[in-house]
Write an enzyme that holds these catalytic residues in place. Structure first.
Site, PDB file in Angstrom:
ATOM      1  N   SER A  16       0.827  -1.219   0.000  1.00  0.00           N
ATOM      2  CA  SER A  16       0.000   0.000   0.000  1.00  0.00           C
ATOM      3  C   SER A  16       0.855   1.260   0.000  1.00  0.00           C
ATOM      4  O   SER A  16       0.454   2.285  -0.567  1.00  0.00           O
ATOM      5  CB  SER A  16      -0.968  -0.009   1.188  1.00  0.00           C
ATOM      6  N   ASN A  17       2.039   1.205   0.591  1.00  0.00           N
ATOM      7  CA  ASN A  17       2.921   2.380   0.522  1.00  0.00           C
ATOM      8  C   ASN A  17       3.490   2.555  -0.890  1.00  0.00           C
ATOM      9  O   ASN A  17       3.694   3.683  -1.336  1.00  0.00           O
ATOM     10  CB  ASN A  17       4.040   2.277   1.558  1.00  0.00           C
ATOM     11  N   ILE A  93      15.862  -8.139   7.126  1.00  0.00           N
ATOM     12  CA  ILE A  93      16.931  -7.389   7.785  1.00  0.00           C
ATOM     13  C   ILE A  93      18.128  -7.391   6.831  1.00  0.00           C
ATOM     14  O   ILE A  93      18.519  -8.452   6.336  1.00  0.00           O
ATOM     15  CB  ILE A  93      17.333  -8.050   9.125  1.00  0.00           C
ATOM     16  N   ASN A 108      13.402   4.193   4.680  1.00  0.00           N
ATOM     17  CA  ASN A 108      12.369   3.236   5.071  1.00  0.00           C
ATOM     18  C   ASN A 108      11.248   3.977   5.779  1.00  0.00           C
ATOM     19  O   ASN A 108      11.441   5.103   6.264  1.00  0.00           O
ATOM     20  CB  ASN A 108      12.958   2.179   6.012  1.00  0.00           C
ATOM     21  N   HIS A 110       8.403   3.390   8.922  1.00  0.00           N
ATOM     22  CA  HIS A 110       8.170   2.521  10.076  1.00  0.00           C
ATOM     23  C   HIS A 110       6.908   2.998  10.799  1.00  0.00           C
ATOM     24  O   HIS A 110       6.724   4.208  11.000  1.00  0.00           O
ATOM     25  CB  HIS A 110       9.375   2.575  11.015  1.00  0.00           C
ATOM     26  N   ASP A 146      15.892   0.186  12.446  1.00  0.00           N
ATOM     27  CA  ASP A 146      14.916   1.230  12.803  1.00  0.00           C
ATOM     28  C   ASP A 146      15.570   2.359  13.610  1.00  0.00           C
ATOM     29  O   ASP A 146      14.876   3.068  14.351  1.00  0.00           O
ATOM     30  CB  ASP A 146      13.721   0.648  13.579  1.00  0.00           C
TER      31      ASP A 146
HETATM   32  C1  GAR Z   1       3.813  -0.568   6.745  1.00  0.00           C
HETATM   33  O1  GAR Z   1       2.955  -0.341   7.829  1.00  0.00           O
HETATM   34  C2  GAR Z   1       5.227  -0.178   7.085  1.00  0.00           C
HETATM   35  O2  GAR Z   1       5.287   0.946   7.914  1.00  0.00           O
HETATM   36  C3  GAR Z   1       5.729  -1.412   7.780  1.00  0.00           C
HETATM   37  O3  GAR Z   1       5.205  -2.469   7.022  1.00  0.00           O
HETATM   38  C4  GAR Z   1       3.957  -2.066   6.473  1.00  0.00           C
HETATM   39  C5  GAR Z   1       3.965  -2.364   4.994  1.00  0.00           C
HETATM   40  O4  GAR Z   1       2.701  -2.138   4.428  1.00  0.00           O
HETATM   41  N1  GAR Z   1       7.159  -1.437   7.849  1.00  0.00           N
HETATM   42  C6  GAR Z   1       7.859  -1.812   8.912  1.00  0.00           C
HETATM   43  O5  GAR Z   1       7.360  -2.242   9.915  1.00  0.00           O
HETATM   44  C7  GAR Z   1       9.369  -1.670   8.763  1.00  0.00           C
HETATM   45  N2  GAR Z   1      10.019  -1.759  10.014  1.00  0.00           N
HETATM   46  P1  GAR Z   1       2.520  -2.019   2.866  1.00  0.00           P
HETATM   47  O6  GAR Z   1       3.133  -3.283   2.255  1.00  0.00           O
HETATM   48  O7  GAR Z   1       1.041  -1.975   2.656  1.00  0.00           O
HETATM   49  O8  GAR Z   1       3.218  -0.777   2.403  1.00  0.00           O
END
Ligand code: GAR
Length: 195
Positions: A16-17, A93, A108, A110, A146
Site C-alpha cells: 500500500s505504501n 533485515i 524506510n 516505520h 529502525d
Molecule cells: C507498513 O505499515 C510499514 O510501515 C511497515 O510495514 C507495512 C507495509 O505495508 N514497515 C515496517 O514495519 C518496517 N520496520 P505495505 O506493504 O502496505 O506498504
C-alpha cells in the site's frame, strides 16, 4: 531532460505504501524506475505490473547464504542506477555491508514514532504502553535496525479504547501521506543540490 529522482522501491507484501508513492510520483520530483519484491506472491507486485512498472522478484529462500542474496539484490538495484532506494514493507533485515553500500540513499517507513517502538507489532505495544501519541516515521536506514536519522514523522492522538487493528489502519493512512511527501521533499533537495 527529466529531473526526476530515480527511485527503486523494495517490497515484500501488500504494497500500500508503494501505491501511495506511485500515485504521488511526478516528472518534476521523483519517478519509480523499478520495484523489487522479496516474494513472488506480493500483492504490491501485482499492482506494480498493472501500472506498467518494471518489476523483479528476488526471493531470499533461493539463496543458501545471505551474502549471495544481497549480492544479487544489489546488482539488480544498480541496474536501475537509482538516486534513492525506498523500502516499503520490505521485511528483510539487511546486513551492515549492504546498508553501508547505499548510505544516504536507503530510506524506510516505520509504523511508530521512532525511536519509540522499533521492530514489529508496534500498534499493540503502543496501546499497551498507554502512549497518548503514536504515528509513523520515515528514516534513513543504517546498520541499527529502525535506528537511522529521522527524515520526517506524522503523529496522531491515541484513543485508549481503540484496538490495535483500528490504530494500525489510522497510522497507515498517515503513512500514505508521509512517505510520498518525504520523498518529494528529498527529490526537491536533491534537485537543488544538482543545479
Ligand atoms: C507498513 O505499515 C510499514 O510501515 C511497515 O510495514 C507495512 C507495509 O505495508 N514497515 C515496517 O514495519 C518496517 N520496520 P505495505 O506493504 O502496505 O506498504
Amino acid at each position: 531532460m527529466t529531473m526526476a529522482l530515480r527511485v527503486v522501491v523494495l517490497i515484500s507484501g501488500r504494497g500500500s505504501n508503494l501505491v501511495a508513492l506511485h500515485r504521488s510520483a511526478r516528472p518534476q520530483t521523483y519517478e519509480i524506475v523499478g520495484v523489487i519484491s522479496s516474494r513472488a506472491d506480493a500483492a504490491g507486485l501485482a499492482y506494480a505490473r498493472t501500472q506498467g512498472l518494471t518489476t523483479q522478484v528476488i526471493e531470499a529462500g533461493r539463496y543458501a547464504q545471505r551474502a549471495a542474496y544481497e549480492a544479487v539484490l544489489a546488482d539488480t538495484i544498480d541496474t536501475y542506477a537509482p538516486d534513492m532506494i525506498a523500502l516499503a514493507g520490505f521485511m528483510r533485515i539487511l546486513t551492515d555491508g549492504f546498508v553501508e553500500r547505499y548510505a544516504g540513499r536507503l530510506i524506510n517507513i516505520h509504523p511508530s514514532l521512532l525511536p519509540a517502538f522499533p521492530g514489529l507489532d508496534t500498534h499493540r505495544r503502543a496501546l499497551e504502553a498507554g502512549v497518548s501519541e503514536h504515528g509513523a516515521t520515515v528514516h534513513y536506514v543504517t546498520p541499527i535496525v529502525d535506528g537511522g536519522p529521522i527524515i520526517d514523522q506524522m503523529r496522531l492522538t491515541v484513543d485508549p479504547h481503540e484496538t490495535a487493528e483500528q490504530l494500525a489502519a489510522r497510522v497507515l493512512t498517515l503513512e500514505h501521506e508521509l512517505y510520498p511527501a518525504a520523498l518529494t521533499r528529498l527529490a526537491e533537495t536533491h534537485r537543488r543540490t544538482r543545479l
